[in-house]
Design a protein around this motif. Structure first.
Motif, PDB file in Angstrom:
ATOM      1  N   ALA A 117       0.802  -1.221   0.000  1.00  0.00           N
ATOM      2  CA  ALA A 117       0.000   0.000   0.000  1.00  0.00           C
ATOM      3  C   ALA A 117       0.840   1.278   0.000  1.00  0.00           C
ATOM      4  N   GLY A 118       2.102   1.183   0.324  1.00  0.00           N
ATOM      5  CA  GLY A 118       2.960   2.360   0.335  1.00  0.00           C
ATOM      6  C   GLY A 118       3.951   2.315  -0.811  1.00  0.00           C
ATOM      7  N   ALA A 119       4.899   3.197  -0.773  1.00  0.00           N
ATOM      8  CA  ALA A 119       5.914   3.282  -1.833  1.00  0.00           C
ATOM      9  C   ALA A 119       7.199   2.556  -1.459  1.00  0.00           C
ATOM     10  N   THR A 120       7.148   1.714  -0.448  1.00  0.00           N
ATOM     11  CA  THR A 120       8.368   1.083   0.049  1.00  0.00           C
ATOM     12  C   THR A 120       9.087   0.281  -1.024  1.00  0.00           C
ATOM     13  N   TYR A 121       8.366  -0.557  -1.755  1.00  0.00           N
ATOM     14  CA  TYR A 121       9.031  -1.382  -2.772  1.00  0.00           C
ATOM     15  C   TYR A 121       9.699  -0.525  -3.844  1.00  0.00           C
ATOM     16  N   THR A 122       9.059   0.557  -4.227  1.00  0.00           N
ATOM     17  CA  THR A 122       9.657   1.460  -5.219  1.00  0.00           C
ATOM     18  C   THR A 122      10.973   2.019  -4.703  1.00  0.00           C
TER      19      THR A 122
END
Length: 164
Positions: free
Chosen positions: A25-30
């Motif tokens: 749900a967040g931008a962590t993987y990016t």
């Protein structure tokens, strides 16, 4: 979109769905996809896509998400938005108080951190220099996220405005 739809509908997802989806749900993987490049090295694709580093990224994303939930829970609850938070999900799942759910969330988080530390040690011992550097970078990312969360006003519970 999953989180936004749940928030819009006032839905509290089930525990297993929440755990599986929250890290996306967040931008962590990016951000994690750019860690090695930003630090000036590159993990070979075969190793970057291998099970150890994929698992480290999942652990990191869980930890960032769950730490965020722990830090934001009081503010979200005060603002009537706490339904999409690990603490609230655990309270519903276990039919317990928010205090008990918070303890369960901290225990989940601590177990995830232990898994991260253990897998990081394995990567340091058995991986390439680049993979070892990447595992270290993920640990630094986690530490930075914790430090930022502890000092950020983002999670402050707003004080009620006085009526005159």
């Amino acid at each position: 979109m999953w989180e936004a739809a749940n928030r819009e509908a006032g839905t509290v997802p089930g525990l297993y769905e929440y755990v599986a989806m929250r890290r996306h749900a967040g931008a962590t993987y990016t951000c994690l996809a750019l860690v090695d490049i930003a630090a000036g090295y590159e993990v070979p694709a075969a190793e970057a896509d291998g099970p150890s580093l994929r698992r480290l990224r999942d652990l990191t994303a869980n930890l960032v998400s769950w730490d965020n939930d722990l830090y934001s829970q009081a503010k979200e609850t005060a603002g009537g938005q706490g339904r999409h938070n690990l603490v609230e999900v655990l309270a519903r799942h276990h039919r317990c108080t928010l205090a008990e759910a918070r303890q369960a969330a901290v225990a989940m988080r601590d177990a995830e951190m232990l898994a991260f530390v253990e897998l990081s040690r394995t990567v340091h011992a058995n991986g390439s220099d680049a993979a070892s550097a990447y595992a270290r970078s993920l640990g630094l990312w986690l530490r930075g996220h914790i430090d930022w969360s502890r000092s950020s006003s983002r999670f402050d519970v707003p004080t009620p405005t006085a009526r005159h």
